[in-house]
Motif scaffolding. Structure first.
Motif, PDB file in Angstrom:
ATOM      1  N   SER A   1       0.867  -1.186   0.000  1.00  0.00           N
ATOM      2  CA  SER A   1       0.000   0.000   0.000  1.00  0.00           C
ATOM      3  C   SER A   1       0.898   1.228   0.000  1.00  0.00           C
ATOM      4  O   SER A   1       2.026   1.184   0.505  1.00  0.00           O
ATOM      5  N   TRP A   2       0.387   2.284  -0.567  1.00  0.00           N
ATOM      6  CA  TRP A   2       1.188   3.509  -0.711  1.00  0.00           C
ATOM      7  C   TRP A   2       0.899   4.464   0.435  1.00  0.00           C
ATOM      8  O   TRP A   2      -0.256   4.719   0.773  1.00  0.00           O
ATOM      9  N   THR A   3       1.948   4.983   1.036  1.00  0.00           N
ATOM     10  CA  THR A   3       1.831   6.057   2.017  1.00  0.00           C
ATOM     11  C   THR A   3       2.687   7.223   1.540  1.00  0.00           C
ATOM     12  O   THR A   3       3.577   7.043   0.699  1.00  0.00           O
ATOM     13  N   LEU A   4       2.428   8.394   2.070  1.00  0.00           N
ATOM     14  CA  LEU A   4       3.152   9.578   1.631  1.00  0.00           C
ATOM     15  C   LEU A   4       4.658   9.375   1.784  1.00  0.00           C
ATOM     16  O   LEU A   4       5.134   8.902   2.811  1.00  0.00           O
ATOM     17  N   ASN A   5       5.383   9.735   0.730  1.00  0.00           N
ATOM     18  CA  ASN A   5       6.844   9.573   0.687  1.00  0.00           C
ATOM     19  C   ASN A   5       7.245   8.103   0.768  1.00  0.00           C
ATOM     20  O   ASN A   5       8.222   7.742   1.435  1.00  0.00           O
ATOM     21  N   HIS A   6       6.483   7.283   0.101  1.00  0.00           N
ATOM     22  CA  HIS A   6       6.739   5.840   0.020  1.00  0.00           C
ATOM     23  C   HIS A   6       8.182   5.564  -0.403  1.00  0.00           C
ATOM     24  O   HIS A   6       8.736   6.241  -1.268  1.00  0.00           O
ATOM     25  N   ARG A   7       8.795   4.559   0.204  1.00  0.00           N
ATOM     26  CA  ARG A   7      10.152   4.159  -0.165  1.00  0.00           C
ATOM     27  C   ARG A   7      10.069   3.120  -1.282  1.00  0.00           C
ATOM     28  O   ARG A   7       9.594   2.011  -1.086  1.00  0.00           O
ATOM     29  N   ASN A   8      10.558   3.468  -2.467  1.00  0.00           N
ATOM     30  CA  ASN A   8      10.422   2.612  -3.643  1.00  0.00           C
ATOM     31  C   ASN A   8      11.298   1.372  -3.560  1.00  0.00           C
ATOM     32  O   ASN A   8      12.443   1.422  -3.085  1.00  0.00           O
ATOM     33  N   SER A   9      10.775   0.251  -4.052  1.00  0.00           N
ATOM     34  CA  SER A   9      11.521  -1.009  -4.050  1.00  0.00           C
ATOM     35  C   SER A   9      12.589  -1.040  -5.143  1.00  0.00           C
ATOM     36  O   SER A   9      13.584  -1.725  -5.002  1.00  0.00           O
ATOM     37  N   ARG A  10      12.356  -0.345  -6.253  1.00  0.00           N
ATOM     38  CA  ARG A  10      13.273  -0.289  -7.397  1.00  0.00           C
ATOM     39  C   ARG A  10      13.541  -1.672  -7.991  1.00  0.00           C
ATOM     40  O   ARG A  10      14.596  -1.934  -8.563  1.00  0.00           O
ATOM     41  N   GLU A  11      12.553  -2.559  -7.904  1.00  0.00           N
ATOM     42  CA  GLU A  11      12.735  -3.932  -8.360  1.00  0.00           C
ATOM     43  C   GLU A  11      12.969  -4.040  -9.863  1.00  0.00           C
ATOM     44  O   GLU A  11      13.545  -5.029 -10.327  1.00  0.00           O
ATOM     45  N   GLY A  12      12.522  -3.071 -10.618  1.00  0.00           N
ATOM     46  CA  GLY A  12      12.679  -3.147 -12.067  1.00  0.00           C
ATOM     47  C   GLY A  12      13.952  -2.539 -12.595  1.00  0.00           C
ATOM     48  O   GLY A  12      14.145  -2.450 -13.808  1.00  0.00           O
TER      49      GLY A  12
END
Length: 316
Positions: A235-246
């Motif tokens: 789920s997205w929260t403000l200033n979500h920390r991206n996984s950068r999986e791609g």
């Protein structure tokens, strides 16, 4: 059943499974997969923005039934009559965060950046829409559009050309939000706080629909992964920390490490666009054997693997 037959059957199943999970590496491939395996039975349900039905034509296109859905042409009759494939997160939005875009725009990115090609071909970010609406939306951000009269007849899609903003119909706003979350999380894209707050409101106000879940399953069967914001895994929260999986590395910092020269190969890695096999400049006997027309160059093995390539079996 003999052991040989069992072995051949197991090999066939393995190859079929690998093929089914082979994500498209080019936009053209993605459109074909979407037409054949995701939206193949959706043309009589309607497109994403206007709910207009269409007849399939050619490999990926369609002729729209404008009268049946009450669509009125705003300015481009030819584009209004055909189905086009829309990037929900525009290609320029994620392209501008790649160095290749600064060096020559989208054409250069398609030619030189395998990560961009994967992003451009990501099926979770693509949907069929009326061509005129696709053209009018351009690369505008989604947001509220006020004081704009109906522009496409019964189609509830609005474009504010002055403020470069587009507003999708209510039924699609939740899906739009979850696609934006997915693209930002997977490819480390930057979203402003204003964008995040709007998309979070759309996500809460428009829960995942039955079709959105089915669409996700169909795409996952081809690409090998779902949108975790659809399945509920994230789920997205403000200033979500991206996984950068791609990504191989962060988009925000595309500079090579300080010691890159000590580990960089003496030449580019050669990938064969037909076999999806790559060859190193040292230790791979077939490095120069492929036709130049089939050759794709990569800066690193990581970049080749990120684009869906595997190392040649005869490399030492």
């Amino acid at each position: 059943m003999t052991l040989l037959k069992r072995g051949l059957l197991a090999l066939f199943v393995c190859l079929f499974t690998l093929s089914a999970l082979a994500a498209p590496q080019h936009f053209a491939e993605a459109k074909k997969e979407l037409r054949d395996h995701v939206y193949n039975d959706r043309n009589q349900v309607g497109d994403a923005y206007c709910q207009c039905t269409w007849d399939w034509t050619g490999r990926t296109g369609g002729r729209v039934h404008l009268r049946e859905c009450g669509y009125q042409v705003r300015a481009q009759a030819n584009r209004a009559a055909r189905i086009e494939w829309e990037h929900i997160v525009p290609a320029s939005n994620f392209g501008r965060q790649r160095q290749c875009w600064q060096n020559g725009g989208r054409r250069n990115c398609v030619s030189e950046d395998p990560v961009f090609r994967v992003m451009e071909a990501d099926m979770h970010n693509l949907t069929p829409v009326v061509g005129e609406v696709n053209g009018d939306r351009s690369n505008y951000n989604f947001g509220p559009v006020r004081n704009v009269a109906a522009q496409y007849g019964a189609c509830d899609f609005k474009v504010d050309f002055k403020h470069r903003t587009a507003q999708p119909p209510p039924a699609l706003r939740g899906q739009v939000a979850r696609v934006y979350f997915y693209m930002a999380d997977r490819y480390d894209l930057r979203l402003s706080k204003q964008q995040q707050r709007l998309l979070m409101a759309w996500d809460r106000g428009h829960p995942v629909s039955a079709w959105e879940r089915q669409r996700d399953r169909r795409i996952a069967a081809i690409m090998g992964h779902s949108n975790p914001f659809v399945t509920g895994e994230r789920s997205w929260t403000l200033n979500h920390r991206n996984s950068r999986e791609g990504l191989v590395s962060s988009i925000a910092d595309s500079r090579p490490p300080a010691n890159a020269e000590s580990v960089r190969p003496t030449g580019p890695i050669h990938g064969n666009r037909n076999s999806k096999v790559y060859h190193l400049p040292q230790g791979c006997p077939s490095y120069n054997a492929m036709k130049p027309s089939n050759r794709v160059n990569f800066d690193s093995e990581a970049a080749a693997r990120a684009a869906g390539y595997r190392k040649a079996g005869n490399c030492r």
